[in-house]
Design a protein around this motif. Structure first.
Motif, PDB file in Angstrom:
ATOM      1  N   UNK A  11       0.831  -1.204   0.000  1.00 23.87           N
ATOM      2  CA  UNK A  11       0.000   0.000   0.000  1.00 23.87           C
ATOM      3  C   UNK A  11       0.868   1.258   0.000  1.00 23.87           C
ATOM      4  N   UNK A  12       1.901   1.226   0.830  1.00 20.99           N
ATOM      5  CA  UNK A  12       2.793   2.386   0.909  1.00 20.99           C
ATOM      6  C   UNK A  12       3.462   2.632  -0.436  1.00 20.99           C
ATOM      7  N   UNK A  13       3.916   1.552  -1.041  1.00 19.44           N
ATOM      8  CA  UNK A  13       4.571   1.683  -2.346  1.00 19.44           C
ATOM      9  C   UNK A  13       3.586   2.266  -3.363  1.00 19.44           C
ATOM     10  N   UNK A  14       2.318   1.829  -3.267  1.00 19.66           N
ATOM     11  CA  UNK A  14       1.303   2.341  -4.185  1.00 19.66           C
ATOM     12  C   UNK A  14       1.073   3.830  -3.990  1.00 19.66           C
ATOM     13  N   UNK A  15       1.009   4.257  -2.721  1.00 18.15           N
ATOM     14  CA  UNK A  15       0.797   5.680  -2.426  1.00 18.15           C
ATOM     15  C   UNK A  15       1.969   6.508  -2.942  1.00 18.15           C
ATOM     16  N   UNK A  16       3.164   5.997  -2.710  1.00 16.96           N
ATOM     17  CA  UNK A  16       4.350   6.728  -3.172  1.00 16.96           C
ATOM     18  C   UNK A  16       4.349   6.840  -4.690  1.00 16.96           C
ATOM     19  N   UNK A  17       3.965   5.751  -5.333  1.00 23.35           N
ATOM     20  CA  UNK A  17       3.937   5.766  -6.799  1.00 23.35           C
ATOM     21  C   UNK A  17       2.906   6.783  -7.285  1.00 23.35           C
ATOM     22  N   UNK A  18       1.731   6.797  -6.620  1.00 27.45           N
ATOM     23  CA  UNK A  18       0.689   7.745  -7.005  1.00 27.45           C
ATOM     24  C   UNK A  18       1.188   9.175  -6.844  1.00 27.45           C
ATOM     25  N   UNK A  19       1.862   9.421  -5.705  1.00 27.89           N
ATOM     26  CA  UNK A  19       2.393  10.759  -5.462  1.00 27.89           C
ATOM     27  C   UNK A  19       3.393  11.158  -6.530  1.00 27.89           C
ATOM     28  N   UNK A  20       4.206  10.213  -6.936  1.00 22.22           N
ATOM     29  CA  UNK A  20       5.206  10.497  -7.961  1.00 22.22           C
ATOM     30  C   UNK A  20       4.532  10.876  -9.270  1.00 22.22           C
ATOM     31  N   UNK A  21       3.476  10.133  -9.623  1.00 21.02           N
ATOM     32  CA  UNK A  21       2.763  10.412 -10.872  1.00 21.02           C
ATOM     33  C   UNK A  21       2.167  11.818 -10.830  1.00 21.02           C
ATOM     34  N   UNK A  22       1.547  12.179  -9.689  1.00 22.38           N
ATOM     35  CA  UNK A  22       0.942  13.498  -9.560  1.00 22.38           C
ATOM     36  C   UNK A  22       1.998  14.588  -9.710  1.00 22.38           C
ATOM     37  N   UNK A  23       3.140  14.371  -9.034  1.00 19.05           N
ATOM     38  CA  UNK A  23       4.202  15.381  -9.095  1.00 19.05           C
ATOM     39  C   UNK A  23       4.696  15.567 -10.527  1.00 19.05           C
ATOM     40  N   UNK A  24       4.846  14.463 -11.242  1.00 21.83           N
ATOM     41  CA  UNK A  24       5.342  14.554 -12.621  1.00 21.83           C
ATOM     42  C   UNK A  24       4.314  15.219 -13.530  1.00 21.83           C
ATOM     43  N   UNK A  25       3.023  15.076 -13.164  1.00 18.36           N
ATOM     44  CA  UNK A  25       1.973  15.616 -14.014  1.00 18.36           C
ATOM     45  C   UNK A  25       1.813  17.130 -13.824  1.00 18.36           C
ATOM     46  N   UNK A  26       2.418  17.685 -12.762  1.00 19.92           N
ATOM     47  CA  UNK A  26       2.276  19.118 -12.515  1.00 19.92           C
ATOM     48  C   UNK A  26       3.112  19.901 -13.517  1.00 19.92           C
ATOM     49  N   UNK A  27       2.490  20.755 -14.298  1.00 18.91           N
ATOM     50  CA  UNK A  27       3.262  21.507 -15.288  1.00 18.91           C
ATOM     51  C   UNK A  27       4.221  22.477 -14.613  1.00 18.91           C
ATOM     52  N   UNK A  28       5.329  22.724 -15.266  1.00 16.99           N
ATOM     53  CA  UNK A  28       6.358  23.607 -14.709  1.00 16.99           C
ATOM     54  C   UNK A  28       5.828  25.031 -14.521  1.00 16.99           C
ATOM     55  N   UNK A  29       4.794  25.387 -15.296  1.00 18.49           N
ATOM     56  CA  UNK A  29       4.292  26.754 -15.236  1.00 18.49           C
ATOM     57  C   UNK A  29       3.224  26.945 -14.163  1.00 18.49           C
ATOM     58  N   UNK A  30       2.929  25.895 -13.396  1.00 23.63           N
ATOM     59  CA  UNK A  30       1.888  25.999 -12.377  1.00 23.63           C
ATOM     60  C   UNK A  30       2.247  27.072 -11.359  1.00 23.63           C
ATOM     61  N   UNK A  31       1.228  27.746 -10.840  1.00 29.34           N
ATOM     62  CA  UNK A  31       1.504  28.743  -9.812  1.00 29.34           C
ATOM     63  C   UNK A  31       2.038  28.033  -8.581  1.00 29.34           C
ATOM     64  N   UNK A  32       2.842  28.725  -7.835  1.00 30.26           N
ATOM     65  CA  UNK A  32       3.470  28.130  -6.659  1.00 30.26           C
ATOM     66  C   UNK A  32       2.995  28.839  -5.404  1.00 30.26           C
ATOM     67  N   UNK A  33       3.606  28.483  -4.316  1.00 28.90           N
ATOM     68  CA  UNK A  33       3.247  29.094  -3.046  1.00 28.90           C
ATOM     69  C   UNK A  33       3.545  30.591  -3.074  1.00 28.90           C
ATOM     70  N   UNK A  34       2.868  31.315  -2.223  1.00 26.23           N
ATOM     71  CA  UNK A  34       3.123  32.749  -2.100  1.00 26.23           C
ATOM     72  C   UNK A  34       4.611  32.972  -1.856  1.00 26.23           C
ATOM     73  N   UNK A  35       5.179  33.966  -2.541  1.00 26.29           N
ATOM     74  CA  UNK A  35       6.629  34.156  -2.453  1.00 26.29           C
ATOM     75  C   UNK A  35       6.981  35.642  -2.548  1.00 26.29           C
ATOM     76  N   UNK A  36       8.104  35.992  -1.969  1.00 23.86           N
ATOM     77  CA  UNK A  36       8.710  37.334  -2.042  1.00 23.86           C
ATOM     78  C   UNK A  36       7.720  38.463  -1.767  1.00 23.86           C
ATOM     79  N   UNK A  37       7.086  38.389  -0.615  1.00 22.81           N
ATOM     80  CA  UNK A  37       6.219  39.487  -0.189  1.00 22.81           C
ATOM     81  C   UNK A  37       6.990  40.744   0.183  1.00 22.81           C
ATOM     82  N   UNK A  38       8.320  40.651   0.124  1.00 18.72           N
ATOM     83  CA  UNK A  38       9.160  41.790   0.488  1.00 18.72           C
ATOM     84  C   UNK A  38       9.681  42.546  -0.734  1.00 18.72           C
ATOM     85  N   UNK A  39       9.308  42.079  -1.919  1.00 22.35           N
ATOM     86  CA  UNK A  39       9.688  42.746  -3.175  1.00 22.35           C
ATOM     87  C   UNK A  39      11.204  42.867  -3.323  1.00 22.35           C
ATOM     88  N   UNK A  40      11.917  41.819  -2.894  1.00 18.76           N
ATOM     89  CA  UNK A  40      13.384  41.858  -2.948  1.00 18.76           C
ATOM     90  C   UNK A  40      13.937  41.355  -4.282  1.00 18.76           C
TER      91      UNK A  40
END
Ligand code: CA
Length: 198
Positions: A11-40
């Motif tokens: 089961x653990x191996x299956x979950x890890x595999x699923x997570x890997x597939x999801x991560x690979x499916x995320x496009x590089x252009x996807x928005x990310x976490x909030x960043x650089x609120x300091x305008x640096x």
């Protein structure tokens, strides 16, 4: 319930595999976490500023209306780091950032507020926008303030995310070339996972 060791491993191996597939499916252009609120980022001109118009970017931020000034190190006091943003260039502007959120979750936003002390009107006004909706009016009186002593104050608000991304914006509502100044924007997604005062 206790799984046989081999089943749990499978089961653990299956979950890890699923997570890997999801991560690979995320496009590089996807928005990310909030960043650089300091305008640096990027580093602007020292002792000067850059004027950015609608459509241009400041790191993860985008100018979404009018024009703003990205203030470089040494031009005036920053609240955090070296750089900040004047929400008026020669006219009012808006800076926005779209970042990942969890729908239904409450987020806290804090930011440092001051205003360009070099010209009037004395009281500079603006709004915090969440997905384009007005969530907080703000104003700052720059009377007696200077570029060396901007007099930053901290403001705070909360919002509940409507979806997997949220757009946070800061907009000026004062005309002219001297606007509200924003720095040190922080989005906290850990404050309000249970009951939280609104
Ligand atoms: Ca800063």
């Amino acid at each position: 319930m206790a799984f046989p060791r081999s089943l749990a491993t499978t089961l653990l191996a299956g979950l890890l595999a699923t997570g890997t597939v999801v991560a690979l499916a995320t496009p590089a252009s996807a928005v990310s976490r909030f960043d650089d609120g300091s305008f640096e980022y990027p580093t602007g001109p020292a002792n000067s500023f850059r004027t950015l118009s609608s459509g241009q970017t400041i790191g993860p931020w985008r100018v979404t209306s009018g024009a703003v000034d990205h203030i470089g190190a040494g031009f005036w006091q920053a609240a955090e780091g070296d750089q900040s943003v004047d929400l008026n260039a020669t006219r009012p502007g808006t800076v926005s950032q779209t970042f990942t959120t969890t729908a239904g979750k409450k987020y806290s936003v804090t930011y440092a507020l001051a205003a360009n002390p070099e010209g009037g009107p004395a009281v500079k006004t603006g709004r915090v926008l969440v997905d384009g909706q007005n969530f907080q009016d703000f104003s700052f009186d720059s009377t007696g303030k200077t570029r060396a002593a901007m007099g930053y104050v901290t403001r705070q608000m909360t919002f509940v995310a409507n979806g997997p991304t949220t757009t946070l914006g800061f907009t000026s509502t004062v005309t002219g070339a001297y606007g509200p100044v924003i720095d040190d924007v922080r989005v906290d997604d850990t404050c309000c996972s249970c009951s939280c005062p609104s």
